[in-house]
Design a protein around this motif. Structure first.
Motif, PDB file in Angstrom:
ATOM      1  N   LEU A 101       4.501  21.872  11.188  1.00 22.49           N
ATOM      2  CA  LEU A 101       3.117  22.316  11.337  1.00 22.49           C
ATOM      3  C   LEU A 101       2.192  21.122  11.515  1.00 22.49           C
ATOM      4  CD1 LEU A 101       2.692  25.117   8.660  1.00 22.49           C
ATOM      5  CD2 LEU A 101       2.360  25.335  11.103  1.00 22.49           C
ATOM      6  N   ALA A 102       2.553  19.990  10.906  1.00 22.56           N
ATOM      7  CA  ALA A 102       1.695  18.809  10.981  1.00 22.56           C
ATOM      8  C   ALA A 102       1.517  18.333  12.419  1.00 22.56           C
ATOM      9  CB  ALA A 102       2.264  17.690  10.123  1.00 22.56           C
ATOM     10  N   THR A 103       2.506  18.536  13.252  1.00 21.54           N
ATOM     11  CA  THR A 103       2.362  18.165  14.666  1.00 21.54           C
ATOM     12  C   THR A 103       2.047  19.374  15.536  1.00 21.54           C
ATOM     13  OG1 THR A 103       4.753  18.327  14.940  1.00 21.54           O
ATOM     14  CG2 THR A 103       3.850  16.137  14.576  1.00 21.54           C
ATOM     15  N   GLY A 104       2.571  20.531  15.183  1.00 22.90           N
ATOM     16  CA  GLY A 104       2.392  21.725  16.007  1.00 22.90           C
ATOM     17  C   GLY A 104       0.974  22.249  16.047  1.00 22.90           C
ATOM     18  N   VAL A 105       0.289  22.238  14.902  1.00 20.44           N
ATOM     19  CA  VAL A 105      -1.066  22.791  14.854  1.00 20.44           C
ATOM     20  C   VAL A 105      -2.054  21.960  15.684  1.00 20.44           C
ATOM     21  CG1 VAL A 105      -3.018  23.304  13.332  1.00 20.44           C
ATOM     22  CG2 VAL A 105      -0.717  24.031  12.712  1.00 20.44           C
ATOM     23  N   PRO A 106      -2.088  20.636  15.530  1.00 16.97           N
ATOM     24  CA  PRO A 106      -3.024  19.876  16.376  1.00 16.97           C
ATOM     25  C   PRO A 106      -2.742  20.030  17.876  1.00 16.97           C
ATOM     26  CG  PRO A 106      -2.287  18.530  14.546  1.00 16.97           C
ATOM     27  CD  PRO A 106      -1.462  19.783  14.523  1.00 16.97           C
ATOM     28  N   THR A 120      -2.735  14.523   4.268  1.00 15.45           N
ATOM     29  CA  THR A 120      -3.019  14.881   5.660  1.00 15.45           C
ATOM     30  C   THR A 120      -2.194  16.083   6.081  1.00 15.45           C
ATOM     31  OG1 THR A 120      -3.513  12.572   6.170  1.00 15.45           O
ATOM     32  CG2 THR A 120      -3.021  14.016   8.030  1.00 15.45           C
ATOM     33  N   ILE A 121      -0.913  16.063   5.762  1.00 16.01           N
ATOM     34  CA  ILE A 121      -0.040  17.189   6.110  1.00 16.01           C
ATOM     35  C   ILE A 121      -0.488  18.443   5.371  1.00 16.01           C
ATOM     36  CG2 ILE A 121       2.323  18.074   5.887  1.00 16.01           C
ATOM     37  CD1 ILE A 121       3.249  15.165   6.431  1.00 16.01           C
ATOM     38  N   LEU A 122      -0.826  18.306   4.096  1.00 12.78           N
ATOM     39  CA  LEU A 122      -1.300  19.449   3.318  1.00 12.78           C
ATOM     40  C   LEU A 122      -2.558  20.055   3.950  1.00 12.78           C
ATOM     41  CD1 LEU A 122      -1.117  21.233   0.763  1.00 12.78           C
ATOM     42  CD2 LEU A 122      -2.574  19.533  -0.364  1.00 12.78           C
ATOM     43  N   LEU A 123      -3.485  19.219   4.391  1.00  9.79           N
ATOM     44  CA  LEU A 123      -4.716  19.722   5.008  1.00  9.79           C
ATOM     45  C   LEU A 123      -4.443  20.433   6.327  1.00  9.79           C
ATOM     46  CD1 LEU A 123      -7.210  16.823   4.233  1.00  9.79           C
ATOM     47  CD2 LEU A 123      -7.214  19.131   3.281  1.00  9.79           C
ATOM     48  N   THR A 175      -1.778   9.543   1.151  1.00 14.25           N
ATOM     49  CA  THR A 175      -2.593   9.825   2.336  1.00 14.25           C
ATOM     50  C   THR A 175      -1.798  10.663   3.330  1.00 14.25           C
ATOM     51  OG1 THR A 175      -3.777   7.741   2.037  1.00 14.25           O
ATOM     52  CG2 THR A 175      -3.933   8.781   4.200  1.00 14.25           C
ATOM     53  N   ASP A 176      -0.551  10.304   3.545  1.00 15.58           N
ATOM     54  CA  ASP A 176       0.317  11.050   4.458  1.00 15.58           C
ATOM     55  C   ASP A 176       0.513  12.487   3.970  1.00 15.58           C
ATOM     56  OD1 ASP A 176       2.304  11.364   6.611  1.00 15.58           O
ATOM     57  OD2 ASP A 176       3.749  11.379   4.973  1.00 15.58           O
ATOM     58  N   GLN A 177       0.821  12.635   2.698  1.00 12.03           N
ATOM     59  CA  GLN A 177       1.046  13.965   2.135  1.00 12.03           C
ATOM     60  C   GLN A 177      -0.233  14.804   2.160  1.00 12.03           C
ATOM     61  OE1 GLN A 177       2.670  13.024  -1.708  1.00 12.03           O
ATOM     62  NE2 GLN A 177       4.749  12.775  -0.921  1.00 12.03           N
ATOM     63  N   GLN A 193       0.818  -1.218   0.000  1.00 12.49           N
ATOM     64  CA  GLN A 193       0.000   0.000   0.000  1.00 12.49           C
ATOM     65  C   GLN A 193       0.853   1.270   0.000  1.00 12.49           C
ATOM     66  OE1 GLN A 193      -3.206  -0.492  -0.387  1.00 12.49           O
ATOM     67  NE2 GLN A 193      -2.933  -2.696  -0.144  1.00 12.49           N
ATOM     68  N   ARG A 194       2.108   1.131  -0.367  1.00 10.39           N
ATOM     69  CA  ARG A 194       3.061   2.247  -0.291  1.00 10.39           C
ATOM     70  C   ARG A 194       2.544   3.514  -0.981  1.00 10.39           C
ATOM     71  NH1 ARG A 194       8.317   3.171   0.768  1.00 10.39           N
ATOM     72  NH2 ARG A 194       8.936   1.035   1.031  1.00 10.39           N
ATOM     73  N   ALA A 195       2.063   3.408  -2.200  1.00 10.21           N
ATOM     74  CA  ALA A 195       1.605   4.591  -2.941  1.00 10.21           C
ATOM     75  C   ALA A 195       0.413   5.240  -2.242  1.00 10.21           C
ATOM     76  CB  ALA A 195       1.243   4.217  -4.369  1.00 10.21           C
TER      77      ALA A 195
END
Length: 141
Positions: free
Chosen positions: A86-91, A16-19, A12-14, A5-7
């Protein structure tokens, strides 16, 4: 399962960070943060963020080399060790400062994150251009 499921996982990871990043910037815009914050303050935050990154990255690289890590590990340590995302800081900020002006709270990390992306991209290009050093213990083969 992860390998198959790498792709999907990468996108999904990218996404999530973008959102998360889009959410932080969007909230800052809707709060009027960019128009309320004096230009001098923005430049000051940017300078402090650049100085912090400018101290952190060479120090991390120095420590990685002193500890004898190979090139691949040094690169990983350098890029991961300087991250304040930001992906960890904002939440985390949303939980800690619920009801507050989130845009103003995460402004420094938004600016740091942008500087970090630019600097890390330049460093990654330099690592890609430099000849690969042989791994320790492999005899250079």
């Amino acid at each position: 399962w992860v390998e198959r499921q790498r792709a999907l996982l990468r996108y999904t990871d990218q996404a999530t960070i973008l959102l998360v990043v889009y959410s932080a910037f969007g909230e800052a815009v809707s709060e009027g943060l960019w128009s309320k914050t004096p230009l001098v303050s923005l430049f000051t935050v940017a300078i402090v963020a650049a100085v912090l990154l400018g101290i952190a990255m060479p120090l991390i690289r120095f420590i990685a080399r002193r500890l004898g890590f190979n090139r691949e590990d040094e690169i990983t340590i350098l890029f991961c060790g300087s991250k304040k995302s930001l992906a960890t800081g904002v939440p985390i900020a949303k939980v800690l400062f619920a009801g507050g002006s989130l845009g103003a709270i995460v402004l420094p990390i938004m600016i740091y994150h942008q500087i970090q992306l630019i600097v890390c991209a330049m460093i990654a290009q330099r690592y890609a251009r430099d000849p690969v050093e042989p791994l320790k213990g492999d005899g250079g083969s």
